[in-house]
Design a protein around this motif. Structure first.
Motif, short mmCIF file in Angstrom:
data_model
loop_
_atom_site.label_atom_id
_atom_site.label_comp_id
_atom_site.label_asym_id
_atom_site.label_seq_id
_atom_site.Cartn_x
_atom_site.Cartn_y
_atom_site.Cartn_z
N THR A 184 0.85 -1.19 0.00
CA THR A 184 0.00 0.00 0.00
C THR A 184 0.89 1.25 0.00
O THR A 184 2.06 1.19 0.38
N ALA A 185 0.31 2.36 -0.41
CA ALA A 185 1.00 3.64 -0.35
C ALA A 185 -0.01 4.69 0.10
O ALA A 185 -1.18 4.67 -0.32
N THR A 186 0.43 5.60 0.94
CA THR A 186 -0.46 6.61 1.51
C THR A 186 0.16 7.99 1.36
O THR A 186 1.37 8.17 1.56
N ILE A 187 -0.67 8.97 1.03
CA ILE A 187 -0.29 10.37 1.09
C ILE A 187 -1.25 11.05 2.05
O ILE A 187 -2.47 10.82 1.99
N SER A 188 -0.71 11.84 2.97
CA SER A 188 -1.52 12.36 4.07
C SER A 188 -1.15 13.80 4.38
O SER A 188 0.03 14.16 4.44
N ILE A 189 -2.17 14.63 4.55
CA ILE A 189 -2.00 15.99 5.07
C ILE A 189 -2.38 15.95 6.54
O ILE A 189 -3.50 15.56 6.88
N GLU A 190 -1.45 16.34 7.43
CA GLU A 190 -1.67 16.13 8.85
C GLU A 190 -1.42 17.39 9.67
O GLU A 190 -0.46 18.14 9.42
N ASP A 191 -2.28 17.61 10.64
CA ASP A 191 -2.08 18.67 11.61
C ASP A 191 -1.05 18.19 12.63
O ASP A 191 -1.36 17.36 13.48
N ASP A 192 0.17 18.69 12.51
CA ASP A 192 1.23 18.23 13.41
C ASP A 192 1.56 19.27 14.47
O ASP A 192 2.70 19.34 14.96
N SER A 193 0.57 20.08 14.86
CA SER A 193 0.82 21.11 15.87
C SER A 193 1.27 20.50 17.19
O SER A 193 2.03 21.12 17.93
N SER A 194 0.81 19.28 17.50
CA SER A 194 1.25 18.63 18.73
C SER A 194 2.70 18.18 18.64
O SER A 194 3.31 17.81 19.64
N ARG A 195 3.27 18.21 17.43
CA ARG A 195 4.66 17.83 17.24
C ARG A 195 5.57 19.02 16.96
O ARG A 195 6.73 18.86 16.64
N ALA A 196 5.02 20.23 17.02
CA ALA A 196 5.81 21.42 16.78
C ALA A 196 6.39 21.91 18.10
O ALA A 196 5.64 22.31 18.99
N ASP A 197 7.70 21.90 18.24
CA ASP A 197 8.34 22.27 19.49
C ASP A 197 8.94 23.66 19.49
O ASP A 197 9.76 24.00 20.32
N GLY A 198 8.52 24.48 18.52
CA GLY A 198 8.87 25.89 18.56
C GLY A 198 10.36 26.15 18.54
O GLY A 198 11.11 25.50 17.83
N VAL A 199 10.79 27.12 19.33
CA VAL A 199 12.18 27.53 19.34
C VAL A 199 12.68 27.63 20.77
O VAL A 199 11.92 27.60 21.73
N ASP A 200 13.99 27.78 20.88
CA ASP A 200 14.60 28.08 22.16
C ASP A 200 14.45 29.58 22.39
O ASP A 200 15.20 30.37 21.85
N TYR A 201 13.41 29.98 23.09
CA TYR A 201 13.01 31.38 22.98
C TYR A 201 13.49 32.32 24.07
O TYR A 201 13.77 33.21 23.96
N ILE A 218 5.24 4.15 2.03
CA ILE A 218 5.06 2.89 1.30
C ILE A 218 5.14 1.78 2.33
O ILE A 218 6.10 1.73 3.12
N ASN A 219 4.13 0.92 2.35
CA ASN A 219 4.03 -0.10 3.39
C ASN A 219 3.83 -1.47 2.76
O ASN A 219 3.14 -1.61 1.74
N TYR A 220 4.41 -2.48 3.40
CA TYR A 220 4.22 -3.87 2.96
C TYR A 220 3.96 -4.74 4.17
O TYR A 220 4.64 -4.63 5.21
N GLU A 221 2.98 -5.65 4.05
CA GLU A 221 2.70 -6.64 5.08
C GLU A 221 2.58 -8.00 4.42
O GLU A 221 1.81 -8.18 3.46
#
Length: 408
Positions: A184-201, A218-221
């Protein structure tokens, strides 16, 4: 005489029949037979047809209680709990309908967690939608496991345990193409705000991504196991205060493989996974450890160059699961990683490792007891201050977990 008696008897019988008919006419009409819930075998065990529809429904969930003991070398004893309890209940609902375009599926898992741990000394109840999505004709809309992830800490147990690989749920809009033969193959648009760690501010504030992340895999099982190759690109918005940046795009790549090992034991598996990220530290799992004194940010402000620069990080992780018997299995897991922090910042580059093992016993179906131990250590390229006010070249943690879960 006989004729008289015969006629009298016939008259009596006829009279009784008329009385019975009249009585029956006075009785209420008998209710229709109740509609019984029918088993739906199309999607496996546990599905039933919703009465009056062609939709199959499965309801399940789990209840889990965890007991933790922990120790941090870099925290004062009065800033965290040595031991604490957590209790969690989850409800899972899965509804599926066959259409001319294939299966229309909606699924959600809602969780309630009670307790207090880490630096939270007060007990409280937290709720969250762990997953909630719709799937139709190859499309997925909603909150699911990110399509970037593969191994996703498969058998690292516990409500409050570490992460050794990329493991996050995201809100997505994705399409998966099935090429057959396990590919299978997947293309995905994702809200990754929970993975955004900003800057050393310091005084400069924090930054966030303006547009979602773009992810492909790309995935194989197959019978022997499987593999996945993933890639991700995202925007790094460094214009929060008008500062320029030479690193406006963050990206990450992942390669993972799973081996089924039935010759060692039925259900035995081995996972190996490696991830590299530039400006996307949360995609490597390096921030999932409790060993470092501080997390790795995606961008750091460099006062010498008067610009933001991205961090770079990578991890390699593995897990071996072995069944000693159908009801008893053991898990060994661990990872090693490095974080490359831009120079002239307030923190240091470091490397880390985490190792852990668990013993798992399921005496009856749906009931699981777990005993797990985890150790992690981080080593810094240059000394940093811990939360005790001391300069240190390394930091570590220990965690012991005892857990029981009832799944239904």
């Amino acid at each position: 005489m006989k004729t008289v008696i015969k006629n009298a008897l016939l008259g009596s019988v006829a009279g009784l029949a008329m009385v019975g008919t009249a009585a029956a006419a006075d009785l209420p009409v008998k209710a229709k037979a109740a509609e019984y819930v029918k088993i739906c075998s199309t999607y496996g065990a546990g599905f039933y047809y919703i009465p009056g529809s062609d939709t199959c429904l499965k309801i399940g969930g789990f209840v889990q209680t965890d007991y933790y003991y922990q120790d941090f070398s870099y925290l004062p004893k009065d800033e965290y709990q040595d031991s604490y309890f957590l209790a969690r209940g989850a409800l899972r609902v899965d509804a599926r309908t066959q259409t001319e375009y294939g299966t229309l599926r909606s699924y959600f898992e809602y969780r309630l967690t009670y307790g207090g741990g880490g630096s939270n000394f007060s007990e409280s109840t937290n709720s969250n939608l762990d997953k909630g999505y719709i799937q139709f004709a190859g499309f997925t809309f909603g909150k699911v496991q990110s399509f970037f992830d593969y191994y996703a800490d498969n058998n690292v147990w516990g409500v409050d345990s570490i992460e050794i690989t990329s493991d996050e749920n995201s809100i997505v809009a994705a399409y998966t193409a099935d090429f057959g033969n396990g590919f299978t193959a997947t293309i995905s648009i994702e809200d990754d705000s929970s993975r955004a760690d900003g800057v050393d501010y310091d005084i400069y504030g924090d930054t966030e991504t303006d547009i979602p992340a773009l992810i492909g895999n790309i995935n194989y099982e197959g019978e022997w196991g499987g593999f996945q190759i993933s890639g991700m690109v995202r925007q790094l918005d460094s214009d929060y205060y008008g500062w320029s940046s030479g690193d406006d795009v963050g990206w990450a790549v992942l390669g993972g493989v799973k081996f089924n090992l039935p010759t060692f034991g039925e259900g035995d598996t081995l996972y190996i996974e490696g991830t590299y990220a530039d400006g996307a530290s949360e995609y490597t799992g390096i921030n999932g450890s409790y060993a470092p004194i501080s997390a790795v940010y995606d961008l750091y402000y460099n006062p010498v160059t008067d610009s933001y620069e991205s961090s770079k990080s990578w991890t390699i992780a593995g897990e071996l699961t072995h069944f000693f018997s159908p009801n008893v299995y053991g898990v060994v897991f661990g990872n090693y990683g490095e974080a490359d922090i831009p120079t002239n910042t307030t923190t240091s580059s470091f490397d880390l490792f985490n190792v852990g093992a668990s013993l798992n016993w399921s005496p009856v179906k749906g009931l699981l007891f777990v005993a797990q131990y985890t150790y992690g250590e981080a080593n810094y390229n240059q000394p940093v201050y811990d939360y005790k006010g001391n300069l240190t070249s390394n930091s570590d943690f220990n965690q012991v977990l005892l857990s029981v879960r009832r799944t239904f």
